[in-house]
Design an enzyme around this catalytic site. Structure first.
Site, PDB file in Angstrom:
ATOM      1  N   GLU A 135       0.756  -1.129   0.034  1.00  0.00           N
ATOM      2  CA  GLU A 135       0.069   0.129  -0.032  1.00  0.00           C
ATOM      3  C   GLU A 135       0.800   1.302   0.155  1.00  0.00           C
ATOM      4  O   GLU A 135       0.241   2.282   0.041  1.00  0.00           O
ATOM      5  CB  GLU A 135      -1.021   0.170   1.012  1.00  0.00           C
ATOM      6  CG  GLU A 135      -2.238  -0.872   1.056  1.00  0.00           C
ATOM      7  CD  GLU A 135      -3.150  -0.853   2.117  1.00  0.00           C
ATOM      8  OE1 GLU A 135      -4.138  -1.235   1.832  1.00  0.00           O
ATOM      9  OE2 GLU A 135      -2.841  -0.604   3.134  1.00  0.00           O
ATOM     10  N   THR A 215      -2.582 -17.949   1.220  1.00  0.00           N
ATOM     11  CA  THR A 215      -3.549 -17.900   2.297  1.00  0.00           C
ATOM     12  C   THR A 215      -4.793 -18.015   1.414  1.00  0.00           C
ATOM     13  O   THR A 215      -5.303 -17.460   0.364  1.00  0.00           O
ATOM     14  CB  THR A 215      -3.631 -16.717   3.063  1.00  0.00           C
ATOM     15  OG1 THR A 215      -3.807 -15.416   2.130  1.00  0.00           O
ATOM     16  CG2 THR A 215      -2.300 -16.378   4.030  1.00  0.00           C
ATOM     17  N   LEU A 216      -5.975 -19.083   1.918  1.00  0.00           N
ATOM     18  CA  LEU A 216      -7.199 -19.511   1.081  1.00  0.00           C
ATOM     19  C   LEU A 216      -8.216 -19.501   2.122  1.00  0.00           C
ATOM     20  O   LEU A 216      -9.156 -19.613   1.859  1.00  0.00           O
ATOM     21  CB  LEU A 216      -6.735 -20.738   0.825  1.00  0.00           C
ATOM     22  CG  LEU A 216      -6.042 -21.149  -0.269  1.00  0.00           C
ATOM     23  CD1 LEU A 216      -5.412 -22.539  -0.303  1.00  0.00           C
ATOM     24  CD2 LEU A 216      -6.514 -20.732  -1.540  1.00  0.00           C
ATOM     25  N   ASP A 248      -3.792  -9.894   7.288  1.00  0.00           N
ATOM     26  CA  ASP A 248      -2.799  -9.008   8.031  1.00  0.00           C
ATOM     27  C   ASP A 248      -2.487  -9.629   9.453  1.00  0.00           C
ATOM     28  O   ASP A 248      -1.388  -9.786   9.754  1.00  0.00           O
ATOM     29  CB  ASP A 248      -3.232  -7.548   8.119  1.00  0.00           C
ATOM     30  CG  ASP A 248      -3.692  -6.885   7.062  1.00  0.00           C
ATOM     31  OD1 ASP A 248      -2.986  -7.276   5.877  1.00  0.00           O
ATOM     32  OD2 ASP A 248      -4.518  -6.115   6.863  1.00  0.00           O
ATOM     33  N   ALA A 278      -9.461 -13.614  14.793  1.00  0.00           N
ATOM     34  CA  ALA A 278      -9.776 -12.153  14.239  1.00  0.00           C
ATOM     35  C   ALA A 278     -11.023 -12.136  13.404  1.00  0.00           C
ATOM     36  O   ALA A 278     -11.495 -11.193  13.482  1.00  0.00           O
ATOM     37  CB  ALA A 278      -8.568 -11.705  13.614  1.00  0.00           C
TER      38      ALA A 278
END
Ligand code: RIB
Length: 304
Positions: A135, A215-216, A248, A278
């Site tokens: 970013e 990551t899935l 993240d 999370a």
């Protein structure tokens, strides 16, 4: 110490039944404003996990700046190299549907003015690993990656949102973390287009002698170190409220666990469990678990 170089945003999130189609207005049930930004989220996750973490990022000269820093401060993330720059603080508009899926649009603001030179040689020399995302300015990332490599520091890049990475850029990494969209963009740029995701992971890892982690979401994680056979690990089964920042959380805790010298598998498990936790709560940083919660949930994950 883990050094995170990356974005700081203020997130404005709307929770409703479904995501709007182009040109459509939908009514949300609730909204909230909370700290976000991929760099800040990853640093916050690592610090909550219990590893001393410092964030080099930038906020603007507006009213959003201090709000964006509140949770980083209360968690104890090292902010001594934080930049306050003229211009707007990064801001993300987030829509979350009833299944916890989201759409995000980011106005980076002064995140694009963050420079590799904001990381001093002294600070870099104290870091065991550097964790970056996309970013901020990609050239500044590359400049810091090269300096980190020269210092013998482990380099992890979360290519989110996906940008084109050069062959030299890939070779300089120790670990690349991507989701499916980011994997495909990275692999295509590298000439590995017509392969399935597991093949892309393994081939990227082999070609560039790095660890690739895919990551899935609810399907868990795939990883390969230097083209070795794939590690496949399931997600933590949880009731999903909001997936914002789950990637993240994974990246921050996984990186922190590697700094603690855990094995690849053990570090992946901690990241997966933290990301699952999370997802059970709304928001990015504000949903992230601490070490005690992660360790308690790992008992259930291992037994599953
Ligand atoms: O990955 C989630 C994050 O993406 C949000 O916190 C938002 O700020 C955007 O950067």
């Amino acid at each position: 110490m883990l050094l995170v170089f990356g974005s700081i945003n203020l997130d404005i999130a709307f929770h409703g039944d479904r995501l709007p189609a182009p040109g459509e207005t939908v009514l949300a049930r609730s909204w909230h404003i909370s700290p976000g930004g991929k760099g800040a989220n990853q640093a916050h996750a690592a610090q909550r996990y219990g590893l001393a973490t410092r964030l080099v990022g930038a906020v603007g000269d507006d009213a959003f700046a201090d709000q964006a820093l509140t949770l980083l401060r209360s968690a104890g993330v090292g902010l001594d190299a934080l930049q306050r720059l003229p211009g707007p603080t990064g801001c993300a508009g987030i829509v979350v549907d009833a299944r916890g899926e989201n759409q995000i649009v980011v106005a980076p603001g002064v995140n694009l003015d963050l420079r590799a030179s904001h990381v001093s040689e002294t600070l870099l020399s104290q870091a065991k690993a550097v964790l970056l995302q996309m970013e901020c300015d990609a050239q500044q990332n590359q400049a810091l990656i090269e300096r980190a490599k020269a210092q013998g520091c482990r380099v992890l890049l979360n290519n989110a949102p996906a940008r084109a990475l050069t062959q030299d850029g890939l070779r300089a990494l120790d670990v690349l973390i991507v989701n499916l969209i980011e994997l495909d963009a990275t692999a295509r740029r590298d000439g590995i287009a017509l392969a399935d995701a597991p093949t892309q992971v393994r081939e990227l890892a082999r070609r560039h002698a790095l660890t690739v982690v895919l990551t899935l979401g609810a399907q868990g994680v795939l990883a390969s170190a230097s083209g070795e056979p794939l590690l496949r690990l399931p997600a933590l089964p949880v009731p999903v409220a909001d997936t914002t920042g789950a990637g993240d959380t994974f990246a921050g805790v996984f990186a922190a666990a590697l700094v603690e010298q855990l094995s690849l598998r053990d570090a992946l498990v901690r990241g997966i469990v933290a990301a699952g936790l999370a997802c059970t709560r709304a928001g990015a940083q504000r949903s992230q678990p601490d070490r005690a919660e992660i360790e308690a949930a790992m008992q259930g994950y291992v037994a599953a």
